[in-house]
Design a protein around this motif. Sequence first.
Motif, mmCIF file in Angstrom:
data_model
loop_
_atom_site.group_PDB
_atom_site.id
_atom_site.type_symbol
_atom_site.label_atom_id
_atom_site.label_comp_id
_atom_site.label_asym_id
_atom_site.label_seq_id
_atom_site.Cartn_x
_atom_site.Cartn_y
_atom_site.Cartn_z
ATOM 1 N N GLU A 243 -11.995 -41.024 20.651
ATOM 2 C CA GLU A 243 -13.034 -40.544 19.758
ATOM 3 C C GLU A 243 -14.311 -41.357 19.935
ATOM 4 O OE1 GLU A 243 -10.154 -42.647 16.855
ATOM 5 O OE2 GLU A 243 -10.177 -42.170 18.994
ATOM 6 N N SER A 244 -15.423 -40.771 19.564
ATOM 7 C CA SER A 244 -16.702 -41.475 19.608
ATOM 8 C C SER A 244 -16.814 -42.360 18.376
ATOM 9 C CB SER A 244 -17.864 -40.485 19.659
ATOM 10 O OG SER A 244 -19.094 -41.177 19.489
ATOM 11 N N VAL A 245 -16.656 -43.652 18.565
ATOM 12 C CA VAL A 245 -16.766 -44.575 17.441
ATOM 13 C C VAL A 245 -18.208 -44.627 16.950
ATOM 14 C CG1 VAL A 245 -16.486 -46.980 16.703
ATOM 15 C CG2 VAL A 245 -14.789 -45.917 18.196
ATOM 16 N N GLU A 246 -19.156 -44.457 17.860
ATOM 17 C CA GLU A 246 -20.557 -44.429 17.460
ATOM 18 C C GLU A 246 -20.808 -43.278 16.484
ATOM 19 O OE1 GLU A 246 -24.952 -44.340 19.578
ATOM 20 O OE2 GLU A 246 -23.328 -43.152 20.431
ATOM 21 N N GLU A 247 -20.252 -42.102 16.803
ATOM 22 C CA GLU A 247 -20.422 -40.941 15.926
ATOM 23 C C GLU A 247 -19.690 -41.150 14.603
ATOM 24 O OE1 GLU A 247 -20.047 -36.110 16.344
ATOM 25 O OE2 GLU A 247 -18.451 -37.350 17.170
ATOM 26 N N MET A 248 -18.467 -41.672 14.673
ATOM 27 C CA MET A 248 -17.702 -41.940 13.453
ATOM 28 C C MET A 248 -18.443 -42.928 12.570
ATOM 29 S SD MET A 248 -14.652 -40.280 13.582
ATOM 30 C CE MET A 248 -13.315 -41.233 12.867
ATOM 31 N N ASP A 249 -19.018 -43.966 13.178
ATOM 32 C CA ASP A 249 -19.752 -44.985 12.443
ATOM 33 C C ASP A 249 -20.984 -44.386 11.769
ATOM 34 O OD1 ASP A 249 -20.434 -47.621 11.578
ATOM 35 O OD2 ASP A 249 -21.825 -47.798 13.259
ATOM 36 N N ARG A 250 -21.682 -43.536 12.517
ATOM 37 C CA ARG A 250 -22.909 -42.944 11.990
ATOM 38 C C ARG A 250 -22.618 -41.942 10.872
ATOM 39 N NH1 ARG A 250 -24.424 -40.854 16.321
ATOM 40 N NH2 ARG A 250 -23.723 -38.716 15.944
#
Length: 466
Positions: A243-250
Amino acid sequence: MYHGTHDIFIRHFSDVLMERMLCNIASLDISHDIVFRFFHLLLFVKDVIYNPLTVEEMAAMPVPGANAWAQMCQFLASPYSSHDIGVTTTVMFPRKPQLFRDWLLTHSDQPAFEEVGLALDVPDIIEVAVFGATGMQGTSVVKGLLADNRKQYKIRATTRNVDSEKAKAIKALDPERVTLVKADFDDIKSCEAAVDGADGAFLVTDFYSAGMDPKVEEQHARNVIDACEASHSVRHLVFSTLESVEEMDRELKLGLEEVGDDGHPLSQFDAKARAAVYARTKKISVTYVLMPVYSENFFKLLAPEEEVDDATGETKRVMNVPEGKDGEVPVMCMSVEELGPAVANIFDSYQCYAGHEIGLVTDFVTMSEAAEMIKDVFFTEEDAQHNVKQTKVEKKDVTKDAWVEKKDTFAKDLGQMFRYYSKTDAVKKRRSVAKTMDLVPDAKPLRKWLEDNRDNVEFRQMLGLR
């Protein structure tokens, strides 16, 4: 493929129209021309001839429900029927709305297609190119395919060095069914040659082999994806991504730090995630599997170390565990050896899994719980008289930073991974034990897996045991 009568057409048109409504609500607004183009490109690779009808013509059709469908078409053409795709995507996050093309691939073996005259002869996948065959995931996939007794898979095990000991070990698993193929992720021509004529492919890239450069790793994945699309023989790709952790974080406001050189919270996650986004733009059927922490890694993370006791001067064995909240972070885990049977089951029913993302996990355990399990299973011996002997090992709480520093092979990303894993609710939205067990019924939770591997020589050596 020609629909010879209006009766057959209206039944097929109705099914597509209903799906058009669902696409409009959940994923994207598409025209009927695009719908039928997807039938042509994704399923039949031949013309699907259809006869567009006006609302009045549809209402006049001599079939049950024609008038209702006509009214529905009129409503769908109205601006009042529009839906906010952005809102739908936000509400569903982190799950992704399913695109029509993926739905079509997923449901292309359903009896409804035969009912409307779309005969579909679905060939089995027999020959599979396994990229990264000498790595932990690739080896598991090769073993899983070879062990599948439903069919005799033929394996193309790709590797940069066909003469390496790891490559020879893969070949030795079944010399008749495993062929070593030289391929380099950096060389797209070699990737094209590896998949030419293959029915399926498995892909996993390695962040560290890519020089810890996320752009290089992403390009490696793109090269194989492009090769699969260009081959015209690969019917399905299983892509081990993350998964995109950057997207999850944002989107979920997790508050993670940007530790990667490229400004991403976890570069090795995001490179694979971006490659998965790229794969969804290609004309190829793909299943996306997300691996958790390998259960095997607990032996590295919790391997006892020898320390001198300041009070007695004696050497003692210590199992370091992150203290406080850091030690109580639930970690998603599964043995990497379970991946092979999962991939074999996906290839066996690939149409049912096309376009799906499957977050694999068999257990959520804290580091403290994992340490106790390893102590109970590996450091407790029972003799013939059933006398229990506990090998002395001390569990010691240390700060997370000190613990990460001791595990230098995992670098600074290890601490960031635990910060991400600490957001358990967010992680569980992408990972499901129940779904994993549906795919791999024999998969085991951590303690059962440890018990089954109690006599594993390699694992015992990692723990300093004989």
